[in-house]
Motif scaffolding. Structure first.
Motif, mmCIF file in Angstrom:
data_model
loop_
_atom_site.group_PDB
_atom_site.id
_atom_site.type_symbol
_atom_site.label_atom_id
_atom_site.label_comp_id
_atom_site.label_asym_id
_atom_site.label_seq_id
_atom_site.Cartn_x
_atom_site.Cartn_y
_atom_site.Cartn_z
ATOM 1 N N GLN A 103 0.827 -1.207 0.000
ATOM 2 C CA GLN A 103 0.000 0.000 0.000
ATOM 3 C C GLN A 103 0.861 1.257 0.000
ATOM 4 O OE1 GLN A 103 -2.633 -0.313 3.382
ATOM 5 N NE2 GLN A 103 -4.299 -1.132 2.144
ATOM 6 N N GLU A 116 2.267 1.813 -3.492
ATOM 7 C CA GLU A 116 1.220 2.302 -4.393
ATOM 8 C C GLU A 116 0.910 3.769 -4.120
ATOM 9 O OE1 GLU A 116 -2.067 -0.330 -3.737
ATOM 10 O OE2 GLU A 116 -1.185 -1.972 -4.911
ATOM 11 N N LEU A 117 0.837 4.125 -2.852
ATOM 12 C CA LEU A 117 0.557 5.522 -2.509
ATOM 13 C C LEU A 117 1.719 6.435 -2.890
ATOM 14 C CD1 LEU A 117 -1.197 5.033 0.945
ATOM 15 C CD2 LEU A 117 -2.256 5.729 -1.209
ATOM 16 N N GLN A 118 2.952 5.939 -2.786
ATOM 17 C CA GLN A 118 4.099 6.742 -3.214
ATOM 18 C C GLN A 118 4.059 6.972 -4.718
ATOM 19 O OE1 GLN A 118 7.358 4.454 -1.599
ATOM 20 N NE2 GLN A 118 7.525 5.778 0.214
ATOM 21 N N GLN A 135 1.315 7.058 -6.561
ATOM 22 C CA GLN A 135 0.244 8.037 -6.788
ATOM 23 C C GLN A 135 0.698 9.445 -6.437
ATOM 24 O OE1 GLN A 135 -3.194 6.781 -4.573
ATOM 25 N NE2 GLN A 135 -3.614 5.033 -5.900
#
Length: 195
Positions: A126, A129-131, A133
């Protein structure tokens, strides 16, 4: 009295009567039976069905109000391993160790194969993925800022060109004669030089 305590079942509550207050013996009211203080064993001793000693290692970390906390840790690690671990640690680190054991036991019960490592991998995925985004959003912001800067530059150049064109048109326009130099009788205000 001591023999009565030894005959009780393990894990039973210990009761001690409180002394009467001096005011209750002087009043005319009937005397009530002495109040009993019930010392409840810790959750670990309740589950293990043993007597909770005064210096029980588990009592500060597994209070009687949270039996599920010890049940989960006991199911995965076992009581003897928990006690050994707590004896090896200084008292300042025992609370964190118990919290960690309970968390790891919860994770192991939820996911018997990976345990808390599976939760850590999931959280790391997660985070990555957030990095990604975040990096995309930052690139979009920089792209929009560049577009805005280009637009402002183009507007400034366009405005400057319009001003130059207006100045050039004003310079190229011939002087318009509106007849205001004539006097009312139609003659110029000056005398002719040749006669």
């Amino acid at each position: 009295m001591e023999s009565a305590e030894n005959n009780k079942a393990p894990g039973a509550s210990v009761s001690t009567p409180l002394p009467f207050s001096p005011t209750s013996s002087n009043s005319g009211l009937p005397r009530s039976p002495p109040a009993l203080v019930v010392l409840s064993p810790c959750a670990a001793c309740k589950i293990l069905r043993r007597r909770c000693a005064d210096k029980c290692v588990l009592a500060p970390y597994f209070p009687p109000t949270e039996p599920l906390k010890f049940t989960i840790a006991h199911r995965v690690f076992g009581a003897s391993n928990i006690i050994k671990l707590l004896h090896q640690l200084p008292e300042t680190q025992r609370g964190d160790a118990v919290s960690s054991m309970v968390y790891e036991a919860n994770a192991r019960i939820r996911d018997p194969v990976y345990g808390c490592a599976g939760a850590i991998c999931h959280l790391q995925k997660q985070v990555s993925e957030l990095q990604a985004q975040l990096a995309k959003a930052q690139a979009d912001v920089i792209n929009m800022q560049c577009q805005q800067d280009n637009l402002v530059a183009m507007l400034c150049m366009d405005f400057q060109q319009q001003q130059k064109q207006q100045q050039y048109q004003q310079q190229q326009t011939p002087f318009e004669f509106n007849g205001s130099f004539f006097l009312e009788d139609g003659n110029l205000g000056m005398e002719p030089l040749w006669t």
